[in-house]
Design a protein around this motif. Structure first.
Motif, PDB file in Angstrom:
ATOM      1  N   VAL A 254       5.879   0.138   5.168  1.00  0.00           N
ATOM      2  CA  VAL A 254       5.308   1.366   5.188  1.00  0.00           C
ATOM      3  C   VAL A 254       6.250   2.424   5.691  1.00  0.00           C
ATOM      4  O   VAL A 254       6.231   3.552   4.977  1.00  0.00           O
ATOM      5  N   VAL A 255       6.897   2.575   6.727  1.00  0.00           N
ATOM      6  CA  VAL A 255       7.657   3.666   6.959  1.00  0.00           C
ATOM      7  C   VAL A 255       9.041   4.018   5.963  1.00  0.00           C
ATOM      8  O   VAL A 255       9.339   4.982   5.426  1.00  0.00           O
ATOM      9  N   SER A 256       9.392   2.834   5.336  1.00  0.00           N
ATOM     10  CA  SER A 256      10.490   3.118   4.304  1.00  0.00           C
ATOM     11  C   SER A 256       9.896   3.785   3.205  1.00  0.00           C
ATOM     12  O   SER A 256      10.416   4.758   2.653  1.00  0.00           O
ATOM     13  N   VAL A 257       8.581   3.293   2.670  1.00  0.00           N
ATOM     14  CA  VAL A 257       8.011   3.998   1.505  1.00  0.00           C
ATOM     15  C   VAL A 257       7.632   5.355   1.766  1.00  0.00           C
ATOM     16  O   VAL A 257       7.903   6.356   1.093  1.00  0.00           O
ATOM     17  N   GLU A 258       6.845   5.727   2.916  1.00  0.00           N
ATOM     18  CA  GLU A 258       6.438   6.904   3.418  1.00  0.00           C
ATOM     19  C   GLU A 258       7.559   7.959   3.638  1.00  0.00           C
ATOM     20  O   GLU A 258       7.513   9.057   2.986  1.00  0.00           O
ATOM     21  N   ALA A 259       8.678   7.623   4.010  1.00  0.00           N
ATOM     22  CA  ALA A 259       9.754   8.339   4.235  1.00  0.00           C
ATOM     23  C   ALA A 259      10.314   8.899   3.089  1.00  0.00           C
ATOM     24  O   ALA A 259      10.891  10.010   2.812  1.00  0.00           O
ATOM     25  N   SER A 260      10.429   7.885   2.096  1.00  0.00           N
ATOM     26  CA  SER A 260      11.338   8.129   0.753  1.00  0.00           C
ATOM     27  C   SER A 260      10.356   8.976  -0.202  1.00  0.00           C
ATOM     28  O   SER A 260      10.693   9.731  -0.787  1.00  0.00           O
ATOM     29  N   LEU A 261       8.968   8.896   0.101  1.00  0.00           N
ATOM     30  CA  LEU A 261       8.135   9.520  -0.560  1.00  0.00           C
ATOM     31  C   LEU A 261       8.115  11.107  -0.084  1.00  0.00           C
ATOM     32  O   LEU A 261       8.015  12.190  -0.702  1.00  0.00           O
ATOM     33  N   ALA A 262       8.347  11.269   1.069  1.00  0.00           N
ATOM     34  CA  ALA A 262       8.286  12.709   1.806  1.00  0.00           C
ATOM     35  C   ALA A 262       9.377  13.286   1.338  1.00  0.00           C
ATOM     36  O   ALA A 262       9.614  14.811   1.095  1.00  0.00           O
ATOM     37  N   ALA A 263      10.705  12.710   0.981  1.00  0.00           N
ATOM     38  CA  ALA A 263      11.719  13.150   0.620  1.00  0.00           C
ATOM     39  C   ALA A 263      11.543  13.708  -0.782  1.00  0.00           C
ATOM     40  O   ALA A 263      12.478  14.380  -1.696  1.00  0.00           O
ATOM     41  N   ARG A 264      10.567  13.271  -1.685  1.00  0.00           N
ATOM     42  CA  ARG A 264      10.458  13.651  -3.013  1.00  0.00           C
ATOM     43  C   ARG A 264       9.786  14.952  -3.105  1.00  0.00           C
ATOM     44  O   ARG A 264       8.468  15.201  -2.318  1.00  0.00           O
ATOM     45  N   ASP A 265       9.888  15.852  -4.134  1.00  0.00           N
ATOM     46  CA  ASP A 265       9.137  17.288  -4.140  1.00  0.00           C
ATOM     47  C   ASP A 265       8.156  17.077  -5.289  1.00  0.00           C
ATOM     48  O   ASP A 265       7.284  18.033  -5.343  1.00  0.00           O
ATOM     49  N   GLY A 266       7.882  15.938  -5.880  1.00  0.00           N
ATOM     50  CA  GLY A 266       6.835  15.932  -6.837  1.00  0.00           C
ATOM     51  C   GLY A 266       6.827  16.774  -8.138  1.00  0.00           C
ATOM     52  O   GLY A 266       6.112  16.619  -8.874  1.00  0.00           O
ATOM     53  N   ARG A 267       7.953  17.130  -8.248  1.00  0.00           N
ATOM     54  CA  ARG A 267       8.261  17.868  -9.574  1.00  0.00           C
ATOM     55  C   ARG A 267       8.312  17.030 -10.668  1.00  0.00           C
ATOM     56  O   ARG A 267       7.910  17.339 -11.862  1.00  0.00           O
ATOM     57  N   LEU A 268       9.147  15.943 -10.683  1.00  0.00           N
ATOM     58  CA  LEU A 268       9.221  14.989 -11.804  1.00  0.00           C
ATOM     59  C   LEU A 268       7.748  14.423 -12.471  1.00  0.00           C
ATOM     60  O   LEU A 268       7.573  14.176 -13.470  1.00  0.00           O
ATOM     61  N   GLU A 269       7.137  14.132 -11.242  1.00  0.00           N
ATOM     62  CA  GLU A 269       5.970  13.714 -11.656  1.00  0.00           C
ATOM     63  C   GLU A 269       5.039  14.830 -12.243  1.00  0.00           C
ATOM     64  O   GLU A 269       4.108  14.314 -13.218  1.00  0.00           O
ATOM     65  N   ALA A 270       5.050  15.833 -11.919  1.00  0.00           N
ATOM     66  CA  ALA A 270       4.343  17.135 -12.595  1.00  0.00           C
ATOM     67  C   ALA A 270       4.786  17.133 -14.104  1.00  0.00           C
ATOM     68  O   ALA A 270       4.022  17.233 -14.724  1.00  0.00           O
TER      69      ALA A 270
ATOM     70  N   PHE B  48       0.640  -5.028  -0.455  1.00  0.00           N
ATOM     71  CA  PHE B  48      -0.085  -4.095   0.446  1.00  0.00           C
ATOM     72  C   PHE B  48       0.637  -2.905   1.169  1.00  0.00           C
ATOM     73  O   PHE B  48      -0.028  -2.014   1.460  1.00  0.00           O
ATOM     74  N   GLY B  49       1.904  -2.928   1.670  1.00  0.00           N
ATOM     75  CA  GLY B  49       2.443  -2.212   2.288  1.00  0.00           C
ATOM     76  C   GLY B  49       2.731  -0.976   1.524  1.00  0.00           C
ATOM     77  O   GLY B  49       2.690   0.279   2.153  1.00  0.00           O
ATOM     78  N   VAL B  50       3.414  -1.294  -0.022  1.00  0.00           N
ATOM     79  CA  VAL B  50       3.803  -0.089  -0.504  1.00  0.00           C
ATOM     80  C   VAL B  50       2.315   0.746  -0.858  1.00  0.00           C
ATOM     81  O   VAL B  50       2.542   2.325  -0.416  1.00  0.00           O
ATOM     82  N   PRO B  51       1.346   0.314  -1.206  1.00  0.00           N
ATOM     83  CA  PRO B  51       0.075   1.328  -1.228  1.00  0.00           C
ATOM     84  C   PRO B  51      -0.134   2.040   0.097  1.00  0.00           C
ATOM     85  O   PRO B  51      -0.515   3.297   0.076  1.00  0.00           O
ATOM     86  N   LEU B  52       0.194   1.311   1.182  1.00  0.00           N
ATOM     87  CA  LEU B  52      -0.287   2.088   2.363  1.00  0.00           C
ATOM     88  C   LEU B  52       0.722   3.112   2.533  1.00  0.00           C
ATOM     89  O   LEU B  52       0.295   4.234   3.182  1.00  0.00           O
ATOM     90  N   GLY B  53       1.754   2.955   2.474  1.00  0.00           N
ATOM     91  CA  GLY B  53       3.087   4.008   2.493  1.00  0.00           C
ATOM     92  C   GLY B  53       2.601   5.097   1.498  1.00  0.00           C
ATOM     93  O   GLY B  53       2.655   6.201   2.084  1.00  0.00           O
ATOM     94  N   PHE B  54       2.010   4.902   0.307  1.00  0.00           N
ATOM     95  CA  PHE B  54       1.593   6.079  -0.317  1.00  0.00           C
ATOM     96  C   PHE B  54       0.608   6.617   0.026  1.00  0.00           C
ATOM     97  O   PHE B  54       0.453   7.993  -0.006  1.00  0.00           O
ATOM     98  N   ALA B  55      -0.614   6.151   0.729  1.00  0.00           N
ATOM     99  CA  ALA B  55      -1.523   6.669   1.341  1.00  0.00           C
ATOM    100  C   ALA B  55      -1.150   7.422   2.301  1.00  0.00           C
ATOM    101  O   ALA B  55      -1.842   8.826   2.379  1.00  0.00           O
TER     102      ALA B  55
END
Lengths: 344, 259
Positions: free
Chosen positions: B144-160, B65-72
Motif C-alpha cells: 500500500v505505501v509503495s503504490v501510494e508513494a509512487s502515485l503521489a509522485a505522478r502528476d497525472g499528465r500522461l493519463e490526461a 488487494f493492496g494495489v487497489p487500496l494504494g490507488f484508493a
C-alpha cells in the motif's frame, strides 16, 4: 469541423473567445503567461473551465448552462493535444505510442502497429519505430507526438507551443511537417512568435492577459493591427490618433503624416510601421515626431532600439554612433515612407 | 564525496559489526558438512516448502488487494487520507502477536466472522489459509505505501493525454498508470514476500504450529532451537540467504523508476 469557444478559468484570469473555421488553423498568439496553455488545456479537457461554452461541429465540448457546467469527457471529444514535452508514454516503443489511439478504439495490437507505421512514415520518422521515447531528441519526440495525435483521427488538433525549446534545424523540420499535415484540418496552435502564425495559420487570435484582444485573418491582422499589443507581437510600431485630412493627430497634438484613403475626418485611426524605417533626425526637421527617450535596447542583430513614449526606431550601430541619444533626452523620429492610416 | 571524520567512521564500523555479528554467530554454529542432510530432513523441508507456498500466496493477495487500496488511498485528500493511512498501515508497527489476536477475534471460530465462515464451510483458524491471512495482514502495508508513494509522485499528465487519445479509465490504468508504477509494485511485492517469509508471531497466535499445515520455517526454527539446534541453524541460514537475495533484488543499484 468548426470550433466556437468561450473559455473562462477565473483562477487563472482567463476569459477568451475564439473561433476556428472548419479545416483551418488558428494561431493563438501571446506572450508567456497570457493564458495560451490554459485555453488549449481546457479545449482538450485537461483543465475544467468555470464558465463559457465550446462547440466543435455539432458536439458540445463543454457548456455552462443553468448554473451547471456540462463537460464532455476528454476521450469522447475527438480533440488531440500535442504538448511541449511531447508526453509520450515512456514504457511503450515509438510504434506502440502511435498505435495507442487505435488500441483504445479496440483495434488489435497487430493491426494498430500497421496503422502506426503508416503515420510514422507520413511524419517522416518511420525509422524510429522500435525506439523508446527516452532515446529520442526533442524534435523527434515532437514529430512522434504529432503522428500519435493524428492517428487518433481527431476532429480538432491542438498544438501547445510546438516549437518551444527546439534547435533551429529541428524547428525547421517540424514546421515543414506541420505545414503538410495541417492542411484541411481544424487546428489551434499556440505560439509567442508571429512568424509561426504567418507560416502555419490562416487566422490569428491575439491573447493578452487571458483575453482575446483581436482575432482575424493572419495577413490582415498583422498588416493592420487594431491594438498596440498585436502590433508589438507583429514587431511593428503602432500609433493611434484622430484622422485629420492628411495626418494622424496624436493625443499630444503632434501630427504623423499618412495617406488615409476613405477615412473620414475625425475618425479613430492608426498606422503600423516597420521600426527599421523610422529614423532619428534633428529637432527642427519638418514632419518629425518629437519624443523623449525611454529606453535603449541592443537588439543583437546589429541594431539598437531607441524607444520613446510614442514610437520607436531600430537604428544601425553606425547611425547610433553618429548621434547616440541618452535616456530622458529629447529625440525626433521621422518616418521614411508615408504610412497608410486605417480606421480602428 | 567529502572525507568523513574519523569518529563517524568508527561509529559506522560498530554499526556494521552489529549487523554482521549475528550472521557470523549463526554461521559459526552451522555444521556445514551436514547442512544438506539437515535441510533434507522431512521437518525442515516441509516447513520451508510451506513457508514459500504461503508467502507466495500472501504476496498474491497483497498485489490483488493492496494495489487497489494504494490507488484508493492516493485518491483521497486531507485528514481522511491521513487518518485512513495511519489505521491501514498500523500492522507495520503492531506487535505481531497483537495482529494474531486480532485475526483470531475476527476470523477465528468465535470471532466476528467466525460463524459466517463456518456456515459457508470455510473454517479458517488453524489452517494453512490462516497462515496466508496472517502473512498478508502484516505484509499488505508494504504494498500500500509503495503504490501510494509512487502515485503521489505522478502528476497525472500522461493519463490526461491518454484520455484525449480516446482511452477509457480501465485502459488508462492498465496501459499507462500501472506500467508507470511497475517498479513500485515490484518493490512492494518483494518486500511483502520477505515480510511474509519472516512472519512468526501472528502466525503462531492465529494459525498455531501444526506440522505440514501451519508450521512455517520460522516456527520450525523456534521449535527446533533446543531439541535440534543444528537443524534450526541450517534452516535459519536458508532464511538469511533468501533475505539477502531479496534485499539485493529490491535495491539493485542503477534501477531507475520509470515514470
Amino acid at each position: 469541423m468548426k470550433l466556437d469557444a468561450t473559455v473562462a478559468v477565473s483562477a487563472r484570469g482567463v476569459n477568451a473567445t475564439l473561433s476556428v473555421p472548419a479545416g483551418e488553423t488558428l494561431a493563438l498568439l501571446g506572450p508567456n503567461g497570457s493564458g495560451k496553455s490554459t485555453v488549449i488545456e481546457v479545449l482538450a479537457g485537461l483543465v475544467q473551465p468555470d464558465d463559457g461554452r465550446a462547440t466543435l461541429g455539432n458536439t458540445a465540448l463543454f457548456a455552462h448552462e443553468d448554473g451547471r457546467m456540462r463537460l464532455t469527457e476528454a476521450r469522447r471529444r475527438g480533440v488531440a493535444l500535442v504538448t511541449q514535452d511531447a508526453s509520450l508514454f515512456p514504457h511503450l516503443s515509438v510504434l506502440d505510442n502511435v498505435g495507442f489511439p487505435a488500441r483504445a478504439r479496440g483495434v488489435t495490437k497487430a493491426r494498430s502497429r500497421i496503422v502506426a507505421h503508416e503515420w510514422l512514415e507520413r511524419a517522416g520518422v518511420g525509422d524510429l519505430a522500435e525506439r523508446k521515447p527516452s532515446s529520442l531528441s526533442g524534435g523527434q519526440a515532437r514529430k512522434v507526438a504529432v503522428a500519435r495525435a493524428l492517428s487518433s483521427e481527431p476532429k480538432l488538433i491542438l498544438l501547445d507551443e510546438p516549437f518551444a525549446s527546439l534547435d533551429v534545424d529541428a524547428a525547421v523540420a517540424l514546421r515543414a511537417l506541420l505545414r503538410e499535415v495541417l492542411v484541411g484540418r481544424t487546428a489551434v496552435l499556440s505560439t509567442h512568435d508571429g512568424l509561426d502564425a504567418i507560416d502555419l495559420a490562416s487566422s490569428v487570435a491575439v491573447l493578452d492577459r487571458g483575453a482575446v484582444v483581436e482575432q482575424g485573418p493572419t495577413a490582415a491582422t498583422f498588416e493592420r493591427p487594431r491594438t498596440a499589443f498585436t502590433a508589438a507581437m507583429a514587431g511593428l510600431v503602432w500609433i493611434s490618433g484622430v484622422w485629420t485630412s492628411h495626418a494622424l493627430t496624436l493625443a499630444d497634438g503632434q501630427s504623423v503624416y499618412a495617406s488615409g484613403r476613405g477615412l473620414a475626418a475625425g475618425a479613430r485611426a492608426a498606422v503600423a510601421i516597420d521600426p527599421r524605417t523610422v529614423k532619428l533626425v534633428s529637432g527642427d526637421t519638418r514632419s518629425a515626431v518629437h519624443d523623449v527617450v525611454k529606453t535603449l535596447e541592443p537588439r543583437g542583430d546589429g541594431t539598437l532600439r531607441v524607444r520613446g513614449s510614442l514610437l520607436w526606431a531600430d537604428v544601425s550601430i553606425a547611425e547610433a554612433a553618429r548621434a547616440l541619444p541618452h535616456v530622458d533626452d529629447p529625440v525626433s523620429f521621422a518616418i521614411a515612407s508615408r504610412p497608410l492610416a486605417y480606421a480602428v | 564525496m567529502a572525507r568523513l571524520p574519523r569518529w563517524l567512521i568508527l561509529l559506522a564500523v560498530i554499526a556494521a559489526a552489529f549487523a554482521v555479528l549475528p550472521l557470523a554467530g549463526l554461521a559459526s554454529r552451522a555444521n556445514w558438512a551436514e547442512l544438506p542432510d539437515q535441510l533434507a530432513s522431512p521437518a525442515s523441508r516441509t516447513a520451508l516448502e510451506l513457508s514459500l507456498r504461503t508467502a507466495a500466496a500472501a504476496t498474491g493477495l497483497c498485489v490483488v488487494f493492496g494495489v487497489p487500496l494504494g490507488f484508493a488511498l492516493a485518491a483521497l485528500r486531507g485528514v481522511t487520507r491521513a487518518v485512513l493511512r495511519a489505521v491501514l498501515l498500523a500492522p507495520l508497527v503492531l506487535p505481531p502477536v497483537v495482529s494474531g489476536l486480532g485475526l483470531l477475534y475476527a476470523f477465528g471460530r468465535k470471532g466476528l466472522l467466525g460463524e459466517t465462515l463456518d456456515a459457508a464451510g470455510l473454517p479458517v483458524a488453524f489452517t494453512t489459509a490462516a497462515v496466508v491471512l496472517a502473512q498478508a495482514f502484516v505484509a499488505m502495508p508494504f504494498m500500500v505505501v509503495s503504490v501510494e508513494a509512487s502515485l503521489a509522485a505522478r502528476d497525472g499528465r500522461l493519463e490526461a493525454i491518454a484520455a484525449t487519445l480516446g482511452a477509457g479509465r480501465s485502459r488508462i490504468l492498465a496501459a499507462v498508470t500501472l506500467p508507470g508504477i511497475g517498479v513500485a509494485v515490484g518493490m512492494g511485492a518483494v518486500l511483502a514476500f520477505a515480510r511474509s517469509l519472516g512472519e512468526f508471531g501472528a502466525t503462531l497466535t492465529f494459525a498455531g504450529s501444526l506440522e505440514g499445515v501451519t508450521r512455517t520455517a520460522p516456527l520450525q526454527i523456534y521449535l527446533a532451537r533446543e531439541s535440534d539446534p543444528q537443524a534450526a541453524v541450517a534452516l535459519g541460514l536458508v532464511l538469511v540467504a533468501l533475505a539477502i537475495l531479496i534485499v539485493a533484488a529490491a535495491a539493485r543499484p542503477g534501477r531507475r523508476v520509470v515514470q
